[in-house]
Motif scaffolding. Structure first.
Motif, short mmCIF file in Angstrom:
data_model
loop_
_atom_site.label_atom_id
_atom_site.label_comp_id
_atom_site.label_asym_id
_atom_site.label_seq_id
_atom_site.Cartn_x
_atom_site.Cartn_y
_atom_site.Cartn_z
N ASP A 33 56.97 -78.72 -49.32
CA ASP A 33 57.25 -77.38 -49.86
C ASP A 33 58.74 -77.21 -50.18
O ASP A 33 59.11 -76.59 -51.18
CB ASP A 33 56.80 -76.31 -48.87
N LEU A 34 59.60 -77.73 -49.30
CA LEU A 34 61.04 -77.65 -49.55
C LEU A 34 61.41 -78.40 -50.82
O LEU A 34 62.20 -77.92 -51.64
CB LEU A 34 61.81 -78.24 -48.36
N ARG A 35 60.81 -79.59 -50.99
CA ARG A 35 61.09 -80.40 -52.18
C ARG A 35 60.69 -79.63 -53.45
O ARG A 35 61.46 -79.58 -54.42
CB ARG A 35 60.33 -81.72 -52.12
N LEU A 36 59.53 -79.03 -53.42
CA LEU A 36 59.05 -78.29 -54.59
C LEU A 36 59.96 -77.09 -54.89
O LEU A 36 60.31 -76.84 -56.04
CB LEU A 36 57.61 -77.81 -54.35
N ALA A 37 60.36 -76.37 -53.84
CA ALA A 37 61.22 -75.20 -54.02
C ALA A 37 62.56 -75.59 -54.63
O ALA A 37 63.08 -74.93 -55.54
CB ALA A 37 61.44 -74.49 -52.68
N LEU A 38 63.14 -76.68 -54.15
CA LEU A 38 64.44 -77.12 -54.63
C LEU A 38 64.37 -77.67 -56.05
O LEU A 38 65.25 -77.41 -56.88
CB LEU A 38 65.03 -78.17 -53.69
N LEU A 39 63.32 -78.41 -56.35
CA LEU A 39 63.16 -78.94 -57.71
C LEU A 39 62.91 -77.82 -58.71
O LEU A 39 63.40 -77.86 -59.85
CB LEU A 39 62.03 -79.97 -57.76
N PHE A 45 67.36 -84.26 -58.53
CA PHE A 45 66.34 -84.90 -57.69
C PHE A 45 66.95 -85.81 -56.62
O PHE A 45 66.44 -85.91 -55.50
CB PHE A 45 65.36 -85.69 -58.57
N ALA A 46 68.06 -86.49 -56.97
CA ALA A 46 68.70 -87.38 -55.99
C ALA A 46 69.29 -86.57 -54.84
O ALA A 46 69.28 -87.00 -53.68
CB ALA A 46 69.79 -88.20 -56.67
N VAL A 47 69.79 -85.38 -55.15
CA VAL A 47 70.33 -84.50 -54.12
C VAL A 47 69.22 -84.02 -53.21
O VAL A 47 69.37 -83.97 -51.98
CB VAL A 47 71.05 -83.29 -54.77
N VAL A 48 68.08 -83.65 -53.79
CA VAL A 48 66.93 -83.20 -53.00
C VAL A 48 66.46 -84.30 -52.06
O VAL A 48 66.20 -84.06 -50.87
CB VAL A 48 65.77 -82.77 -53.94
N LYS A 49 66.37 -85.52 -52.57
CA LYS A 49 65.90 -86.65 -51.76
C LYS A 49 66.80 -86.89 -50.55
O LYS A 49 66.33 -87.03 -49.41
CB LYS A 49 65.84 -87.90 -52.64
N LYS A 50 68.11 -86.88 -50.79
CA LYS A 50 69.07 -87.11 -49.71
C LYS A 50 69.07 -85.96 -48.72
O LYS A 50 69.14 -86.16 -47.50
CB LYS A 50 70.46 -87.30 -50.30
N PHE A 51 68.96 -84.74 -49.24
CA PHE A 51 68.96 -83.53 -48.42
C PHE A 51 67.78 -83.55 -47.44
O PHE A 51 67.94 -83.32 -46.23
CB PHE A 51 68.89 -82.31 -49.34
N LEU A 52 66.60 -83.85 -47.95
CA LEU A 52 65.40 -83.87 -47.11
C LEU A 52 65.45 -85.02 -46.09
O LEU A 52 64.98 -84.87 -44.96
CB LEU A 52 64.16 -83.97 -47.97
N ALA A 53 66.03 -86.14 -46.49
CA ALA A 53 66.14 -87.27 -45.56
C ALA A 53 67.03 -86.92 -44.38
O ALA A 53 66.72 -87.26 -43.22
CB ALA A 53 66.68 -88.49 -46.30
N ARG A 54 68.13 -86.21 -44.65
CA ARG A 54 69.05 -85.82 -43.57
C ARG A 54 68.38 -84.82 -42.63
O ARG A 54 68.54 -84.89 -41.40
CB ARG A 54 70.32 -85.22 -44.16
N ILE A 55 67.61 -83.88 -43.21
CA ILE A 55 66.91 -82.90 -42.38
C ILE A 55 65.87 -83.60 -41.50
O ILE A 55 65.75 -83.30 -40.31
CB ILE A 55 66.24 -81.83 -43.26
N LYS A 56 65.15 -84.54 -42.08
CA LYS A 56 64.12 -85.26 -41.32
C LYS A 56 64.73 -86.03 -40.17
O LYS A 56 64.23 -85.99 -39.03
CB LYS A 56 63.36 -86.21 -42.25
N ASP A 57 65.84 -86.73 -40.42
CA ASP A 57 66.50 -87.50 -39.37
C ASP A 57 66.89 -86.62 -38.19
O ASP A 57 66.74 -86.99 -37.04
CB ASP A 57 67.74 -88.20 -39.92
#
Length: 443
Positions: A33-39, A45-57
């Protein structure tokens, strides 16, 4: 500001309420849902990918703070990562060399670049600087006229020589600033509808001529990823120091703000929050992140009050209100101070939880109605404002004509004022404090 993104993020994070444990499965749903909201907000898209990876970690690998639930912990992490994504901390302009310091502003046409230069001049002057402005746009005479008009309205000096080239104008303005003893030269470069080789060659030549200490790229917050692509192109031609983000008072999707710093590696220095000459604010990543998540921005609200409200005058006004001695001149003064802080709808957004409170935005007074009220009061004489009871039928006709309204509008204002004055006197007798015009119905 970022209204749609705020709603989407709040809806996504609301799903975490009551979550007992954050595991791979529960986080995957939130991440989707976060990915969809940000896109949808047009974040790169590269910023979204990195952002979500940091949150997951952090969400899956960090011990939960004792005072927070797992869901609250994720929200805390998202907030911290948004702050980092937006730059971490507010930035200061670099104006350290010999005077006049040269600040060069670049960007595409239509981003609000010329208005930003005037706002920057006004901002610098309010901090003790002596700014000198110049437009080096030799392609659109209207651009130079626009800067001259904006400068005159704010009592800023604008160089208006007859040099035929952008480089010639910049050099002549620098010499004029030295002669006048001005300590900052603001150079407004020409914009284009799109990036081209001629533009890049020209801005490099201007930079070589005036040796700017700081170069700021103006980005339109309404555009999204396109602003990031243009900033990258300018960064390849010039040594940019950072960005100014304009039109944040509009329906910005958020893509530009959330992508600029991550993609370019350069901070956002200022945010344009309106069309007025004073509508320029230092960009505070932590405050913007809080507003994006619907947490409000109380610090900015306090700063606006401190900058625009005369506390001593307000205290004296409150004393007179308790005695029933207020008049329309008092109301005119406080209405003017309140309106300087910006539209009520924007002020409400700064309150924590405002975006998730149904009907709160509808409580904001209509700006057109406030303008009409102010116009009516401005059309009165000093005696009429101080003694509204002397306003006769003929005076009402004159006031209505002078304010572009009708006699019923004048009657309505006078009636509401009389009711409000009576109510404030009654409250004063009961010993209640802290009353203000903005708290009362009808005004």
């Amino acid at each position: 500001m970022f209204e749609h993104l705020t709603e989407r993020l709040q809806g996504t994070l609301r799903k975490l309420r009551g979550t007992v444990k954050i595991d791979e499965a529960s986080f995957a749903e939130v991440a989707r849902d976060l990915r969809l909201a940000l896109l949808e907000a047009d974040v790169h898209f590269a910023v979204v990918k990195k952002f979500l990876a940091r949150i997951k970690d952090k969400a899956l690998g960090e011990e939960v703070t004792g005072s927070l639930s797992p869901g609250q912990q994720v929200i805390k992490i998202v907030h911290e990562e948004l702050i980092e994504l937006l730059g971490g901390a507010p930035q200061q302009l670099r104006l350290d060399g010999p005077t006049p310091h040269v600040l060069m502003v670049v960007g595409l046409q239509g981003t609000g670049k010329t208005t930003t230069v005037a706002k920057l001049g006004n901002w610098l002057r309010s901090r003790g600087r002596s700014p000198h402005l110049v437009s080096v746009d030799v392609y659109r005479p209207a651009a130079r006229d626009q800067l001259r008009i904006l400068g005159e309205s704010a009592n800023l000096h604008v160089y208006d020589g007859d040099e035929s080239t952008a480089v010639g104008l910049a050099g002549a303005a620098l010499a004029a600033a030295r002669r006048r003893g001005d300590d900052v030269l603001l150079v407004d470069t020409a914009g284009r509808l799109h990036i081209d080789a001629e533009m890049m060659s020209e801005v490099k030549d201007i930079a070589s001529r005036v040796s700017p200490e700081s170069v700021l790229y103006v980005a339109d917050a309404m555009v999204g990823q396109d602003a990031v692509q243009a900033a990258t192109a300018f960064g390849e031609a010039l040594e940019l120091d950072g960005h100014v983000l304009t039109k944040l008072d509009g329906d910005a999707r958020g893509g530009a703000a959330l992508s600029l710093v991550a993609v370019t590696g350069l901070p956002i220095f200022f945010a344009g929050m309106g069309e007025g000459i004073d509508d320029l604010e230092i960009f505070h990543p932590d405050r913007v992140a809080s507003r994006v998540l619907g947490m409000g921005d109380v610090l900015t609200l306090i700063e606006k009050v401190q900058e625009n409200v005369d506390v001593e005058a307000a205290a004296n006004m409150e004393k007179r209100a308790r005695r029933g001695d207020l008049n329309l001149e008092d109301f005119q003064q406080q209405l003017s101070q309140i309106r300087k802080m910006g539209p009520f709808s924007e002020l409400l957004e700064m309150l924590p939880g405002a975006s998730s409170t149904p009907g709160l935005k509808q409580m904001a007074p209509d700006e057109d109605e406030l303008r009409k009220i102010q116009a009516i009061i401005d059309s009165m004489t000093v005696q009429e404002r101080r003694r509204p009871q002397i306003i006769s039928r003929s005076r009402k006709l004159r006031i209505a004509a002078g304010s572009g309204s009708g006699v019923p509008d004048v009657n309505r204002l006078l009636k509401r004022f009389a009711q409000t004055k009576k109510m404030m006197k009654k409250l004063g007798k009961k010993g209640r404090g802290g009353m203000r015009w903005a708290n009362l119905p009808g005004l």
